[in-house]
Design an enzyme around this catalytic site. Structure first.
Site, mmCIF file in Angstrom:
data_model
loop_
_atom_site.group_PDB
_atom_site.id
_atom_site.type_symbol
_atom_site.label_atom_id
_atom_site.label_comp_id
_atom_site.label_asym_id
_atom_site.label_seq_id
_atom_site.Cartn_x
_atom_site.Cartn_y
_atom_site.Cartn_z
ATOM 1 N N ASN A 11 39.377 37.857 33.216
ATOM 2 C CA ASN A 11 39.781 36.578 33.898
ATOM 3 C C ASN A 11 38.441 36.196 34.596
ATOM 4 O O ASN A 11 37.932 36.367 35.655
ATOM 5 C CB ASN A 11 40.683 36.545 35.022
ATOM 6 N N ARG A 90 41.975 35.873 29.922
ATOM 7 C CA ARG A 90 42.976 34.621 30.316
ATOM 8 C C ARG A 90 42.106 33.397 29.957
ATOM 9 O O ARG A 90 40.716 33.415 30.444
ATOM 10 C CB ARG A 90 43.038 34.932 31.886
ATOM 11 N N HIS A 179 50.350 28.379 34.425
ATOM 12 C CA HIS A 179 51.030 29.384 34.795
ATOM 13 C C HIS A 179 52.024 29.925 33.664
ATOM 14 O O HIS A 179 53.159 30.615 33.603
ATOM 15 C CB HIS A 179 52.119 29.139 36.193
ATOM 16 N N ARG A 240 47.193 21.270 47.714
ATOM 17 C CA ARG A 240 47.429 20.085 46.722
ATOM 18 C C ARG A 240 48.792 19.460 47.197
ATOM 19 O O ARG A 240 49.804 19.981 47.576
ATOM 20 C CB ARG A 240 47.574 20.711 45.303
ATOM 21 N N GLU A 385 51.035 39.083 35.204
ATOM 22 C CA GLU A 385 50.324 38.172 34.038
ATOM 23 C C GLU A 385 49.333 39.183 33.302
ATOM 24 O O GLU A 385 49.210 39.068 31.997
ATOM 25 C CB GLU A 385 49.546 37.008 34.529
#
Ligand code: ADP
Length: 401
Positions: A11, A90, A179, A240, A385
């Site tokens: 990743n 990823r 996601h 955010r 994941e």
């Protein structure tokens, strides 16, 4: 050792490389590593094996290739190198081109490059990581697993913004979500835990980490998700804002003399729970502060929970029902108090929490946390994941699992 079927999971971010080696049959991580400050002279890499960490400086030119080469040396030292049969990467954005994971070919590389416009921070780093891995492990097949792929089943009425369609056809302005790898894993786990057929279930899954989103999954397919063209849309997150009135841009330009870049930065990095609390983006810190009477922290947690509960309502429409509401991600997996705040709003749908089961489901434990007479199941399912990336990689490269 070389008889093992291991997958190396990579990743790569702009200044970091995260990796893990997984024994796919045993679903076990044998080693993991994290290189940080990649691209800087003080870059370093930390390996973790059997709970023990050791740290090394990265050699010049301190880049993604240096990190992957250091990883290769470590794999040889640990006797894991010969066991690694494939590499899974990823990749944040696959646009509309990638609807599932895929073996990396020169054409796939070109298409990942074409998606840079949609993920200008992430995709260039993934490309550097893939190239470094190709250089270090030229004999191994490589697979790309996309965060967006799972959401490509969203119907047009869910992915279109109500703006001129030319913005979609010319520039690809639409909702893509994120996601996706986590949702795919959690949806499968949820069906398994409930002993139900995933193809006959309506689920709403909330992935609540530093970034947070929620997805409607019907019969195993994403129907709608809260993140949009970028991860800014949707739920309140650590830093955010999630959904806002887009007129905030012109309002702040006129009244606060802010540029588009400044407002964008503020909405991504200084808003969410951090902006509301003036204290932290971290749910744990906010829960502690709220327990000690900090009103900003309390407000941040309340806005987070309320907005999430409203989204569960709209995602229930998208999923066509609510057989299961599932919490995952750092907050979803660990914060019993956040789960309680959210489910308390959902009494209107007949959802009821089993308080003891809710308290017990923390720190990696999965399970049903609703009462027997709750109208739908509420679950906590830790995401994984890495395992999903490893399984896709194994399957696409013909490994025996
Ligand atoms: P990322 O999106 O970076 O992968 P994580 O999924 O690790 O993030 O989630 C990080 C969030 O989870 C942080 O807000 C953190 O405070 C929260 N979290 C982790 N453990 C707990 C806990 N025990 N109680 C409340 N929140 C927690």
């Amino acid at each position: 050792m070389s008889n093992q079927d291991l997958v190396l999971i990579l990743n790569c971010g702009s200044s970091s490389v995260k990796a893990a080696v997984m024994d796919v049959a045993k679903k076990e991580v044998l080693m993991s590593c994290l290189a940080e400050k990649v691209g800087n002279p003080d870059a370093y890499i930390t390996f973790k094996v059997n709970g023990e960490k050791n740290k090394h400086d990265l050699s010049a030119p301190h880049d993604h290739t240096a990190a992957v080469m250091a990883l290769l040396d470590e794999l040889k030292k640990l006797g894991l190198y010969d066991g690694v049969k494939a590499i899974g990467h990823r990749v944040v954005h696959g646009g509309e081109r990638f609807t599932q994971s895929t073996v990396i070919t020169p054409e796939v590389m070109r298409d990942i490059e074409a998606c840079i416009v949609l993920a200008p921070l992430h995709n260039p780093a993934h490309i550097l990581g893939i190239q470094a891995a190709q250089q270090a492990f030229p004999q191994l097949p490589q697979v790309a697993v996309f965060d967006t792929a799972f959401h490509q089943t969203m119907p047009p009425h869910a992915f279109h913004y109500a703006v001129p369609t030319s913005l979609y056809t010319k520039y690809g302005v639409r909702r893509y979500g994120a996601h996706g790898t986590s949702y795919r894993f959690v949806a499968q786990e949820t069906a398994a835990i409930l002993n139900r057929d995933i193809n006959q279930m309506s689920m709403v899954i909330a992935h609540l980490g530093n970034g947070a989103s929620i997805t409607a999954v019907k019969n195993g397919q994403s129907q709608d998700t809260s993140m949009g063209l970028t991860p800014l849309e949707g739920l309140v997150m650590g830093t955010r804002s999630g959904d806002i009135d887009p007129s905030i841009f012109s309002f702040l330009a006129a009244n606060a003399n802010m540029s588009i870049d400044q407002v964008t930065e503020m909405l991504n990095k200084e808003s969410g729970m951090l902006g509301l609390s003036n204290l932290s983006n971290d749910c744990r810190i906010l829960e502690e502060a709220a327990a000690n009477g900090d009103q900003g922290a309390e407000l941040a947690l309340n806005v987070f929970a309320y907005r999430l509960a409203k989204y569960v309502g709209s995602m229930t429409v998208a999923a066509g029902g609510l057989d299961a509401l599932v919490f995952t991600g750092g907050i979803g997996e660990n914060s019993d108090s956040m789960r309680k705040k959210v489910v308390d709003y959902l009494h209107v749908f007949g959802l009821k929490l089993d308080d003891q089961a809710n308290l017990d489901a923390r720190f990696g434990k999965s399970g049903v946390i609703s009462t027997k007479d709750s109208k739908g199941n509420v679950l906590v399912v830790p995401t994984n994941e890495e395992l999903m990336i490893a399984l896709d990689t194994a399957e696409l490269t013909g490994m025996h699992v």
